[in-house]
Write an enzyme that holds these catalytic residues in place. Structure first.
Site, PDB file in Angstrom:
ATOM      1  CB  CYS A  63      15.838  18.048 -11.338  1.00  0.00           C
ATOM      2  SG  CYS A  63      14.417  18.788 -10.482  1.00  0.00           S
TER       3      CYS A  63
ATOM      4  CG  ASN B  52      -1.845  -1.212   1.216  1.00  0.00           C
ATOM      5  OD1 ASN B  52      -2.146  -1.770   0.168  1.00  0.00           O
ATOM      6  ND2 ASN B  52      -2.285  -1.620   2.397  1.00  0.00           N
TER       7      ASN B  52
ATOM      8  CB  SER C  80      -1.757  -9.102  -0.440  1.00  0.00           C
ATOM      9  OG  SER C  80      -1.214  -9.107  -1.754  1.00  0.00           O
TER      10      SER C  80
ATOM     11  CG  HIS D 266       4.051  -1.287  -4.594  1.00  0.00           C
ATOM     12  ND1 HIS D 266       2.878  -2.013  -4.527  1.00  0.00           N
ATOM     13  CD2 HIS D 266       4.997  -2.162  -5.031  1.00  0.00           C
ATOM     14  CE1 HIS D 266       3.107  -3.261  -4.904  1.00  0.00           C
ATOM     15  NE2 HIS D 266       4.376  -3.374  -5.204  1.00  0.00           N
TER      16      HIS D 266
ATOM     17  CB  CYS E 150      11.072  16.546 -10.491  1.00  0.00           C
ATOM     18  SG  CYS E 150      11.567  16.995 -12.185  1.00  0.00           S
TER      19      CYS E 150
END
Length: 293
Positions: free
Chosen positions: A151, A123, A239, A140, A148
């Site tokens: 950069c 999660n 899961s 995850h 970004c």
């Protein structure tokens, strides 16, 4: 928004139609924990559904809705990015407001009682940490931060949403059913949606999570596998293990002769690897397990 690769539901008998009573399931789980007191715990979307965050799959492991955005599509398709961020304006507030539920608190208590060597979660909602779990790997990533892709600039997702909200006033009145991980079932014209780009380099901003088609950073996998090797067994909670990023831990557990228990609703990809399968309500079962330890 969860990755590596995903597979169709495994062959075999359908999941049982009736749930096990929480007290009966709890007695079996408590016995498993007493026999294997130091566990690696792997959690999935089913842990957070009682916090109001929808999950991805039904009891047979099939998708409940359209699959989440793919990494390659997000990075190379402007329309996909517009659609993603436009839908997030509607769906993200649900995740922002969500609170830990009894399952999160029970798992935190298992750690406090030294039954959890490490909690690895698929999660991205950070609810385990907010419930008090200290030893956690966000396999995850985390949806509350943005990075970004050019950069490595980072900021809170809330800041990106504030800027996006200001740039797109026509989206203020939209409402839709929420979908997993801050998405929403919103279908409108996104062609005019203005995306917030990196304030430093103008690059693509993306939630700091692993999208489908991307790979989990190796250092996270290695740390989780090291904890699994040192544990007495593996406990899977909430899961279906349909994506390889979670299923791999069951494969390694079997290879290393670590017993596996699963507390989850419906079938899993690892059913034939399990020493104990509990098809029972997660929060109630975990709460009933603690007094038995």
């Amino acid at each position: 928004m969860n990755p590596d690769t995903q597979s169709p539901p495994p062959a075999g008998a359908a999941a049982p139609a009736t749930l096990e009573a929480p007290d009966i399931a709890a007695a079996q789980l408590a016995a498993f924990i007493r026999r294997h007191p130091h566990l690696l715990i792997l959690t999935g979307a089913g842990v957070s559904t009682d916090s109001g965050i929808p999950d991805y799959r039904d009891r047979d492991g099939a998708w409940k809705r359209q699959q989440p955005v793919q990494q390659r599509d997000f990075m190379h398709n402007l329309h996909t990015r517009r659609r993603y961020w436009g839908r997030s304006l509607v769906g993200w507030p649900l995740m922002q407001r969500s609170q830990p539920n009894p399952a999160h608190h029970s798992l935190a208590e298992l750690e406090q009682r030294s039954h959890s060597e490490l909690l690895v979660t698929q999660n991205v909602d950070r609810l385990h940490q907010r419930a008090g779990s200290q030893r956690v790997i966000d396999l995850h990533g985390r949806a509350d931060q943005v990075v970004c892709m050019g950069c490595d600039f980072r900021c809170e997702r809330a800041e990106v949403h504030r800027r996006s909200h200001d740039l797109n006033p026509e989206f203020h009145g939209f409402h839709a059913d929420t979908a997993p991980d801050g998405d929403a079932d919103l279908e409108v014209d996104f062609s005019g949606f203005r995306i917030v780009d990196c304030p430093h380099c103008g690059g693509i901003l993306k939630p700091d999570v692993v999208f489908f088609g991307d790979t989990v950073p190796r250092h996270r996998v290695d740390a989780a596998l090291a904890a699994l090797r040192d544990s007495d067994g593996l406990l899977v909670v909430g899961s279906s293990l349909m994506v390889y990023s979670g299923f791999r831990f069951c494969r390694y557990a079997r290879e290393w002769h670590k017993p596996i228990a699963a507390l989850t609703l419906g079938r899993t990809r690892a059913d034939d690897l399990l020493a104990l399968k509990l098809d029972a309500r997660i929060g109630e079962t975990l709460a009933a397990t603690l007094p038995m330890l």
